[in-house]
Design a protein around this motif. Sequence first.
Motif, mmCIF file in Angstrom:
data_model
loop_
_atom_site.group_PDB
_atom_site.id
_atom_site.type_symbol
_atom_site.label_atom_id
_atom_site.label_comp_id
_atom_site.label_asym_id
_atom_site.label_seq_id
_atom_site.Cartn_x
_atom_site.Cartn_y
_atom_site.Cartn_z
ATOM 1 N N PHE A 28 -7.347 -0.179 -5.348
ATOM 2 C CA PHE A 28 -6.508 -0.992 -4.483
ATOM 3 C C PHE A 28 -5.048 -0.606 -4.639
ATOM 4 C CE2 PHE A 28 -3.736 -4.645 -4.101
ATOM 5 C CZ PHE A 28 -3.917 -4.923 -2.770
ATOM 6 N N PHE A 29 -4.580 -0.502 -5.903
ATOM 7 C CA PHE A 29 -3.163 -0.225 -6.099
ATOM 8 C C PHE A 29 -2.838 1.235 -5.843
ATOM 9 C CE2 PHE A 29 -3.241 -4.283 -8.348
ATOM 10 C CZ PHE A 29 -2.192 -4.882 -7.678
ATOM 11 N N ALA A 30 -3.859 2.086 -5.966
ATOM 12 C CA ALA A 30 -3.611 3.495 -5.681
ATOM 13 C C ALA A 30 -3.333 3.714 -4.201
ATOM 14 C CB ALA A 30 -4.825 4.311 -6.106
ATOM 15 N N GLY A 31 -3.822 2.785 -3.421
ATOM 16 C CA GLY A 31 -3.823 2.967 -1.976
ATOM 17 C C GLY A 31 -2.505 3.374 -1.364
ATOM 18 N N HIS A 32 -1.413 2.969 -2.021
ATOM 19 C CA HIS A 32 -0.144 3.247 -1.373
ATOM 20 C C HIS A 32 0.175 4.740 -1.350
ATOM 21 C CE1 HIS A 32 2.974 1.208 0.622
ATOM 22 N NE2 HIS A 32 3.951 1.613 -0.178
ATOM 23 N N HIS A 33 -0.189 5.402 -2.409
ATOM 24 C CA HIS A 33 0.171 6.819 -2.486
ATOM 25 C C HIS A 33 -1.024 7.744 -2.574
ATOM 26 C CE1 HIS A 33 4.266 5.703 -2.696
ATOM 27 N NE2 HIS A 33 4.115 5.018 -3.826
ATOM 28 N N ASN A 34 -2.155 7.244 -2.976
ATOM 29 C CA ASN A 34 -3.347 8.065 -3.167
ATOM 30 C C ASN A 34 -4.503 7.419 -2.403
ATOM 31 O OD1 ASN A 34 -2.342 10.081 -5.036
ATOM 32 N ND2 ASN A 34 -2.035 8.325 -6.409
ATOM 33 N N PRO A 35 -5.629 8.111 -2.347
ATOM 34 C CA PRO A 35 -6.768 7.491 -1.648
ATOM 35 C C PRO A 35 -7.089 6.117 -2.219
ATOM 36 C CG PRO A 35 -7.247 9.768 -2.128
ATOM 37 C CD PRO A 35 -5.935 9.475 -2.759
ATOM 38 N N GLY A 36 -7.354 5.190 -1.347
ATOM 39 C CA GLY A 36 -7.637 3.829 -1.796
ATOM 40 C C GLY A 36 -7.033 2.852 -0.801
ATOM 41 N N ALA A 74 -10.675 -16.739 4.560
ATOM 42 C CA ALA A 74 -9.606 -17.396 5.314
ATOM 43 C C ALA A 74 -8.265 -17.169 4.638
ATOM 44 C CB ALA A 74 -9.901 -18.885 5.444
ATOM 45 N N VAL A 75 -8.237 -17.269 3.303
ATOM 46 C CA VAL A 75 -6.982 -17.063 2.590
ATOM 47 C C VAL A 75 -6.474 -15.648 2.829
ATOM 48 C CG1 VAL A 75 -5.995 -16.846 0.284
ATOM 49 C CG2 VAL A 75 -7.423 -18.791 0.831
ATOM 50 N N GLY A 76 -7.414 -14.686 2.824
ATOM 51 C CA GLY A 76 -7.021 -13.306 3.058
ATOM 52 C C GLY A 76 -6.361 -13.149 4.417
ATOM 53 N N VAL A 77 -7.009 -13.682 5.432
ATOM 54 C CA VAL A 77 -6.443 -13.574 6.780
ATOM 55 C C VAL A 77 -5.081 -14.256 6.831
ATOM 56 C CG1 VAL A 77 -6.762 -14.211 9.179
ATOM 57 C CG2 VAL A 77 -8.698 -13.398 7.859
ATOM 58 N N LEU A 78 -4.999 -15.400 6.167
ATOM 59 C CA LEU A 78 -3.739 -16.156 6.177
ATOM 60 C C LEU A 78 -2.622 -15.350 5.535
ATOM 61 C CD1 LEU A 78 -2.788 -18.990 7.018
ATOM 62 C CD2 LEU A 78 -2.964 -19.618 4.622
ATOM 63 N N ILE A 79 -2.912 -14.731 4.396
ATOM 64 C CA ILE A 79 -1.889 -13.938 3.721
ATOM 65 C C ILE A 79 -1.415 -12.820 4.649
ATOM 66 C CG2 ILE A 79 -1.500 -12.291 1.840
ATOM 67 C CD1 ILE A 79 -3.265 -13.981 0.097
ATOM 68 N N ASP A 119 -1.856 -5.765 2.259
ATOM 69 C CA ASP A 119 -3.099 -5.151 1.816
ATOM 70 C C ASP A 119 -3.925 -6.115 0.962
ATOM 71 O OD1 ASP A 119 -4.261 -2.857 2.547
ATOM 72 O OD2 ASP A 119 -3.596 -1.662 0.849
ATOM 73 N N ILE A 120 -3.224 -6.961 0.184
ATOM 74 C CA ILE A 120 -3.965 -7.959 -0.596
ATOM 75 C C ILE A 120 -4.750 -8.857 0.339
ATOM 76 C CG2 ILE A 120 -3.700 -10.025 -2.028
ATOM 77 C CD1 ILE A 120 -1.441 -8.637 -3.475
ATOM 78 N N GLY A 121 -4.092 -9.256 1.417
ATOM 79 C CA GLY A 121 -4.785 -10.082 2.406
ATOM 80 C C GLY A 121 -6.016 -9.378 2.933
ATOM 81 N N VAL A 122 -5.846 -8.092 3.267
ATOM 82 C CA VAL A 122 -6.980 -7.326 3.792
ATOM 83 C C VAL A 122 -8.106 -7.301 2.766
ATOM 84 C CG1 VAL A 122 -7.721 -5.045 4.543
ATOM 85 C CG2 VAL A 122 -5.526 -5.925 5.274
ATOM 86 N N ALA A 123 -7.734 -6.994 1.514
ATOM 87 C CA ALA A 123 -8.764 -6.882 0.478
ATOM 88 C C ALA A 123 -9.514 -8.194 0.322
ATOM 89 C CB ALA A 123 -8.111 -6.470 -0.842
ATOM 90 N N ALA C 767 -0.707 4.149 5.128
ATOM 91 C CA ALA C 767 0.532 3.720 5.791
ATOM 92 C C ALA C 767 0.255 3.346 7.237
ATOM 93 C CB ALA C 767 1.566 4.839 5.723
ATOM 94 N N ILE C 768 -0.606 4.124 7.877
ATOM 95 C CA ILE C 768 -0.948 3.787 9.262
ATOM 96 C C ILE C 768 -1.637 2.416 9.307
ATOM 97 C CG2 ILE C 768 -2.392 4.420 11.225
ATOM 98 C CD1 ILE C 768 -1.975 7.322 10.511
ATOM 99 N N LEU C 769 -2.537 2.219 8.374
ATOM 100 C CA LEU C 769 -3.330 0.987 8.413
ATOM 101 C C LEU C 769 -2.489 -0.246 8.170
ATOM 102 C CD1 LEU C 769 -6.617 1.920 6.588
ATOM 103 C CD2 LEU C 769 -6.325 1.336 8.965
ATOM 104 N N VAL C 770 -1.636 -0.190 7.137
ATOM 105 C CA VAL C 770 -0.949 -1.437 6.796
ATOM 106 C C VAL C 770 0.431 -1.541 7.412
ATOM 107 C CG1 VAL C 770 -2.221 -1.724 4.665
ATOM 108 C CG2 VAL C 770 -0.033 -0.532 4.636
ATOM 109 N N ASP C 771 0.968 -0.438 7.874
ATOM 110 C CA ASP C 771 2.340 -0.528 8.348
ATOM 111 C C ASP C 771 2.473 -0.150 9.819
ATOM 112 O OD1 ASP C 771 5.046 -0.453 8.732
ATOM 113 O OD2 ASP C 771 5.467 0.203 6.705
#
Lengths: 141, 112, 804
Positions: A28-36, A74-79, A119-123, C767-771
């Motif tokens: 999850f946290f890798a997602g910003h810069h790496n696959p995830g 619901a909380v996820g969507v709300l976030i 992304d937390i909301g999505v997760a 980035a595409i997905l979340v931003d």
Amino acid sequence: MKKPNDIILRGVTKVAVVIIFTFAINLFFAGHHNPGGGFIGGLAFAAALTLMFLSYDVDSVRANFPVDFKVLTAVGVLIAVLTGMGGVFFDLPFLTQAFDYFHLPIFGKTELATAVLFDIGVALAVIGTAMVIIMTISEDR
Amino acid sequence: MESLMSILIGVFFAIGTYLILTKSLLRIILGTSIISHGVHLLIITMGGVKAGGPPLLGLGSTSFTDALPQALILTAIVINFATTAIFLVLSYRSYKVLGTDDTAQMRGNEDE
Amino acid sequence: MSLLHIMILIPFIFAIFVPLLYKLFNSRIHTGWFVLIIPVVIFIYLLRFIPGISSGEAAYQSLNWIPSFGINFDAYVDGLGLVFGLLITGIGALVILYSIYYLSKEKEALHNFYVYLLMFMGAMLGLVFSDNILVLYVFWELTSISSFLLIAYWYQREKSRYGAQKSMLITIFGGLAMLSGFIMLSMMTDTYSIREMFTQVDTITGHSLFIPAMILVLIGAFTKSAQFPFSIWLPDAMEAPTPISAYLHSATMVKAGIYLVARFTPVFGGTSEWFWLVSGIGLITLLYGSVNAVRQTDLKGLLAYSTISQLGLIMSLLGIGSAALYFGYGDEADLYAAAITAAIFHMINHSTFKGALFMVVGIVDHETGTRDIRRLGGLMTIMPITFTVAVIGAFSMAGLPPFNGFLSKEMFFASVVDVSNLTEFNMDTFGILFPIIAWVASVFTFIYSMILVFKTFRGKYKPERLEKKAHEAPIGMLISPIILASLVVIFFFFPNMIGDYLLKPSVAAVLPAIAENSIMDMYITPWHGWNTELFMTIGVIALGTLMYISLRKWAGIYRMYPQSITLNAIYNSALDKAQSWSASLTDKYMTGYIRDYIAYLFGFFILFVGGTLIVTNSISFDASNNAPVNFYEIALMVAMIVAAFTVLLAKSRLTAIISLGVLGYLVSMFFVIFRAPDLALTQLVVETVTTALFLLCFYHLPRFKEQVHKEKKGVPFKPLNLIISIGVGVVVTLFALSANGTRLFEPIAGFYEDSYKLAGAKNIVNAILVDFRGIDTMLEIFVLCIAALSVYTLVKLGLSRREK
């Protein structure tokens, strides 16, 4: 359904679930810069929970993991929606994301982005959905 | 590669279609799953294959594979998961209520 | 949004609150009292326009609706619109007042009634005040729909439903014809504004679409105004509650056709086609309606045919008046302009006396329980006030003094006599028919007017034949008919009051060119010497009285007309045939088997996509830019094909499910090859969870059929299915190959490669997905959420209801 009583499966599960949880959070946290990212992290988390359901029964998992997954969805969507609203308050289009770099005590130079919140909301929504579906079906015997 | 992929996608579509045209609900769901695999491969093939490195800036490559189809497919995979789940539960419910998974026997009454 | 627009929209807005008011107050106050406010306020508001309009001004307000298509909600008030607006709100107010006493607040679904009524009122106001033909069309259809709902108000009755359906079919058909006419008009003039069309009359008249457009617009007008042969819906519409018959089916909605013809006279008028169609159909309808009215035994049926006949009269006057445009301006033009004056004057008069008569019939029905002439009689002494109103209304309808019908009838006679001297438009041959038909129809009008009054109120009182003991209506119910009846008399004595303030500006709106160049001296007077018109009226009275007395002797000829070739019989059999034919056609392809429907879909897909590829000649194959292929990639492909075929051919469910899982993992390997790590990961995890799901449901779903019937080996083979599926596969392959061979645009991916600068993320996909495309993702998790809820609902809630 027959009650599965597989000691090996359960033994493996105990270890594997912890590993998968850790991996899921890492993903999850890798997602910003790496696959995830939110989808993958959430799904991996859900996969771990599914494994728990398969090796143990629903009730004992529920006792150890007392979360109503419908609410979680619901909380996820709300976030996600609220993060989107953030931009509106600064007179920017809905869902505008912001990011900046901060110097934090332990982490050093760290990037903090509202996209991660989104992304937390999505997760959460993904975990919730997957678990609601699986639990609903498995409970209906 | 692209030509071969096109043929592979065609095969996926043909098999999926044949499964959808059968009577058993489970087979129909299997068919939709295969077709959705075909669609995902189609989209990514259309985006151009092996045109560059993975779309990760951290790897330091100079050219990247088109990231947009990937984002689209990622969305599609997750949605496909949700729809498959609904399909499954629908067929499961209809089997419980109607006592059959044969679509030919699920015909309604004349007046419906 | 100007006050004009608010006026048009306020009935709709108020309609939303009617059910609430009904719920809150109906036990104490009749909902009608609240609704009554609306027409009264609008009526007063419209009255304020009179000074301006009569001095030749017009109010205009524009409101953008779909500006990119040139469709604007333009409200335009001129003389013609104002007359209609006053009728709509004035009669509307009286009808609502009447309905308060007519419809019981305990028994009737008043909230429905008033919502429909307000909807109609708003639609009608929008119709007469809009300048844009498309907006006009929308309101036009809204009146049809609200009329449908109101006719079917007592939907428990079979006849109500029949009548409602009939009116709907005919008026909507006409509306669609009118729409195509409008579209032709806008093609000719390149505008949707009626007033701009007036400036391009020469373009329209010379255009090849002129005749089709004219006929189509006229079909719209004729169906709405119940002109022959579309008139058959009006008698059946009488199943509606009487206030509705009085309001929609005599005073306002059926006059929408008149409005349309009057409104478009400047565009189409002055040609012989328009002259003959409008006046010819009008005269035929006049005769048809009045002859048929005489034989009716139901009072409302009689009034329905009489309305048809009177509408024909007005229509024919409009046709005659259009000749004025042929002459330009001068004495002759003024002569025919007088016909337009007569038309609008008679329309106002008709609304007053016919409204009063409908209300009278409603009272008789309400107090005696029947509208059958054969059972009624002798009510004169029991219901003196009702009788008086009936006499005033009926004598006015028959064209007797001192009532307003006399004035407009005389003007009508004058017009038909004048027009018979016309030498243009082949009138020298057929012109003489005009006064003859008009006169004969008037004799019949006289007869049925007398039937209405004397058969109901004179003769012997037959209480044993009535369901209720007859007595005079409550005063509240009498107010509206009394007001209308007094107007009938007032208009006779002061006709020029309306003449100056309403008729002149509306004639100016119908004949703008003539109004500018002539004084239009129109002074309506009851006495104009011993001229042809007066002798015609005297003849009508003499012959009419004679025929009324001898009615019993000659009424038998009505029965000689065969029932099988009446318009109604033709309509019914056509409807039956259409229904059975379409049912048999539908049965042929709607088999009820989902498989067949899916086969249609795929068949269409093959034809459409494959056909497009062939027709546009875009099948191409270009392998020059293809990426190189490795050995292990081919191996993977083969493995995938094998897995897919295993799914297809598997005899047990478990094999099929596991093969599908294998296929999914292989796909994720392809994502690795295609440099898509995110996809590979997602696919891997999703496949795991999906397989778990499949296995969970696996316990519940039955075995494959082949396993149950052991004697059958393998999957039952269906050649057609095979052909369809191979077709789909081939089309998709061709499509993919062609798409690969031709690249029309540069990929837009370059923008996203700046993701680190723009979104602070090094993973472009994420980035595409979340931003960049965050809203897609947000909607996607909505979809997920909905999916989860549906699964939950299907399993949990569905079960609990079944178990009850």
